[in-house]
Design a protein around this motif. Sequence first.
Motif, PDB file in Angstrom:
ATOM      1  N   LEU A   1       0.427  -1.254  -0.044  1.00  0.00           N
ATOM      2  CA  LEU A   1      -0.374   0.070  -0.021  1.00  0.00           C
ATOM      3  C   LEU A   1       0.711   1.025  -0.104  1.00  0.00           C
ATOM      4  O   LEU A   1       0.593   1.980  -0.762  1.00  0.00           O
ATOM      5  N   ALA A   2       2.297   1.156   0.586  1.00  0.00           N
ATOM      6  CA  ALA A   2       2.878   2.458   0.261  1.00  0.00           C
ATOM      7  C   ALA A   2       3.309   2.584  -0.098  1.00  0.00           C
ATOM      8  O   ALA A   2       4.244   3.340  -0.202  1.00  0.00           O
ATOM      9  N   GLY A   3       3.491   1.519  -1.580  1.00  0.00           N
ATOM     10  CA  GLY A   3       4.845   1.581  -2.775  1.00  0.00           C
ATOM     11  C   GLY A   3       5.878   0.717  -2.098  1.00  0.00           C
ATOM     12  O   GLY A   3       7.266   1.375  -3.110  1.00  0.00           O
ATOM     13  N   ASP A   4       6.580   0.854  -1.070  1.00  0.00           N
ATOM     14  CA  ASP A   4       7.713   0.424  -0.751  1.00  0.00           C
ATOM     15  C   ASP A   4       8.320  -0.790  -0.835  1.00  0.00           C
ATOM     16  O   ASP A   4       8.187  -2.161  -0.469  1.00  0.00           O
ATOM     17  N   ALA A   5       8.616  -1.365  -2.237  1.00  0.00           N
ATOM     18  CA  ALA A   5       9.057  -2.277  -3.059  1.00  0.00           C
ATOM     19  C   ALA A   5      10.409  -2.927  -1.964  1.00  0.00           C
ATOM     20  O   ALA A   5      10.311  -3.895  -2.029  1.00  0.00           O
ATOM     21  N   ALA A   6      10.906  -1.932  -1.715  1.00  0.00           N
ATOM     22  CA  ALA A   6      12.757  -2.621  -0.730  1.00  0.00           C
ATOM     23  C   ALA A   6      12.337  -3.233   0.456  1.00  0.00           C
ATOM     24  O   ALA A   6      12.815  -3.891   1.362  1.00  0.00           O
ATOM     25  N   GLY A   7      10.938  -2.780   1.110  1.00  0.00           N
ATOM     26  CA  GLY A   7      10.352  -2.894   2.532  1.00  0.00           C
ATOM     27  C   GLY A   7       9.814  -4.616   1.817  1.00  0.00           C
ATOM     28  O   GLY A   7      10.052  -5.452   3.051  1.00  0.00           O
ATOM     29  N   MET A   8       8.690  -4.773   0.551  1.00  0.00           N
ATOM     30  CA  MET A   8       8.662  -6.214   0.356  1.00  0.00           C
ATOM     31  C   MET A   8       9.805  -7.220   0.636  1.00  0.00           C
ATOM     32  O   MET A   8       9.525  -8.050   1.689  1.00  0.00           O
ATOM     33  N   LEU A   9      10.399  -6.409   0.055  1.00  0.00           N
ATOM     34  CA  LEU A   9      11.645  -7.834   0.051  1.00  0.00           C
ATOM     35  C   LEU A   9      12.546  -7.713   1.234  1.00  0.00           C
ATOM     36  O   LEU A   9      13.202  -8.601   1.135  1.00  0.00           O
ATOM     37  N   GLN A  10      12.311  -7.096   2.094  1.00  0.00           N
ATOM     38  CA  GLN A  10      13.194  -7.162   3.303  1.00  0.00           C
ATOM     39  C   GLN A  10      11.971  -8.146   3.645  1.00  0.00           C
ATOM     40  O   GLN A  10      13.201  -9.131   4.834  1.00  0.00           O
ATOM     41  N   VAL A  11      10.584  -8.054   4.113  1.00  0.00           N
ATOM     42  CA  VAL A  11      10.336  -8.903   4.501  1.00  0.00           C
ATOM     43  C   VAL A  11      10.334 -10.246   3.832  1.00  0.00           C
ATOM     44  O   VAL A  11      10.592 -11.021   5.274  1.00  0.00           O
ATOM     45  N   ALA A  12      10.707 -10.734   3.079  1.00  0.00           N
ATOM     46  CA  ALA A  12      10.753 -11.708   1.770  1.00  0.00           C
ATOM     47  C   ALA A  12      12.327 -12.731   3.024  1.00  0.00           C
ATOM     48  O   ALA A  12      12.107 -13.488   2.785  1.00  0.00           O
ATOM     49  N   GLU A  13      13.000 -11.396   2.974  1.00  0.00           N
ATOM     50  CA  GLU A  13      14.308 -11.831   3.297  1.00  0.00           C
ATOM     51  C   GLU A  13      14.329 -12.772   5.093  1.00  0.00           C
ATOM     52  O   GLU A  13      14.909 -13.419   5.150  1.00  0.00           O
TER      53      GLU A  13
ATOM     54  N   ALA B   1      12.874 -15.965   4.599  1.00  0.00           N
ATOM     55  CA  ALA B   1      13.697 -16.620   4.504  1.00  0.00           C
ATOM     56  C   ALA B   1      15.040 -17.056   5.615  1.00  0.00           C
ATOM     57  O   ALA B   1      14.969 -17.789   5.503  1.00  0.00           O
ATOM     58  N   THR B   2      15.486 -15.826   6.520  1.00  0.00           N
ATOM     59  CA  THR B   2      16.215 -16.561   8.161  1.00  0.00           C
ATOM     60  C   THR B   2      15.777 -17.295   8.574  1.00  0.00           C
ATOM     61  O   THR B   2      15.860 -18.004   8.615  1.00  0.00           O
ATOM     62  N   ARG B   3      14.293 -16.864   8.791  1.00  0.00           N
ATOM     63  CA  ARG B   3      13.338 -18.594   9.520  1.00  0.00           C
ATOM     64  C   ARG B   3      13.149 -19.442   8.698  1.00  0.00           C
ATOM     65  O   ARG B   3      12.775 -20.415   9.203  1.00  0.00           O
ATOM     66  N   SER B   4      13.517 -19.199   7.344  1.00  0.00           N
ATOM     67  CA  SER B   4      13.413 -20.188   6.316  1.00  0.00           C
ATOM     68  C   SER B   4      11.868 -21.402   6.951  1.00  0.00           C
ATOM     69  O   SER B   4      11.789 -22.096   6.839  1.00  0.00           O
ATOM     70  N   LEU B   5      11.292 -20.212   6.462  1.00  0.00           N
ATOM     71  CA  LEU B   5       9.648 -20.060   6.749  1.00  0.00           C
ATOM     72  C   LEU B   5       9.554 -20.673   5.324  1.00  0.00           C
ATOM     73  O   LEU B   5       9.897 -20.374   4.173  1.00  0.00           O
TER      74      LEU B   5
END
Length: 196
Positions: free
Chosen positions: A108-120, A123-127
Amino acid sequence: VKFLLATTDPQKLPITILSRCLQFHLKALNREQIVDQLVRVLDAEAQPYELPALAAMAKAADGSMRDALSLLDQAIAHGAGKVEEAQVRDMLGTVDLDYLFSILDCLLAGDAAGMLQVAEDMATRSLSFDEALQELASLFTRLQVAQLAPQAIADDLPERGQILDLAARLDPEFVQLGYQIAVHGRKELPLAPDEQ
């Protein structure tokens, strides 16, 4: 035995007499029934628990009370006698809804970098990203319900406020599109070079 060895025609093989066999037609329980039974067991044993933890186990049990009880035993052992949502999600490897709410907030905020950080972080938690897409589709379904019939969202649902807030901020057309993307994304996930 001689008949069986001499016969190669499957049509001539003996047929099991069903009247002499026990037959069980078991029905899957819904999540609410499983949670109710788990609550009954934990209350009888005076074990502390959080309802969202039981809901996560009921979902993982997929209609099987036996599986739910096995998960409950594991959760009690894993949590040193406590059944808490965070430790149950960790035990099951399920995706915390906070990740999905963060993804939608970034969207909603148009924050692509934030979305990639959530995905990272996921991945760090091996979800499991497959599980994440399944949960995201489920979340979009609840958002659709909140847009069409907000009274149907249970008052005791822990994430009720976040769901109603997102339902008000998102267009119904986008919610439907998001649902379709999540569902189709799961189908295409095995074809992706990297799940993340």
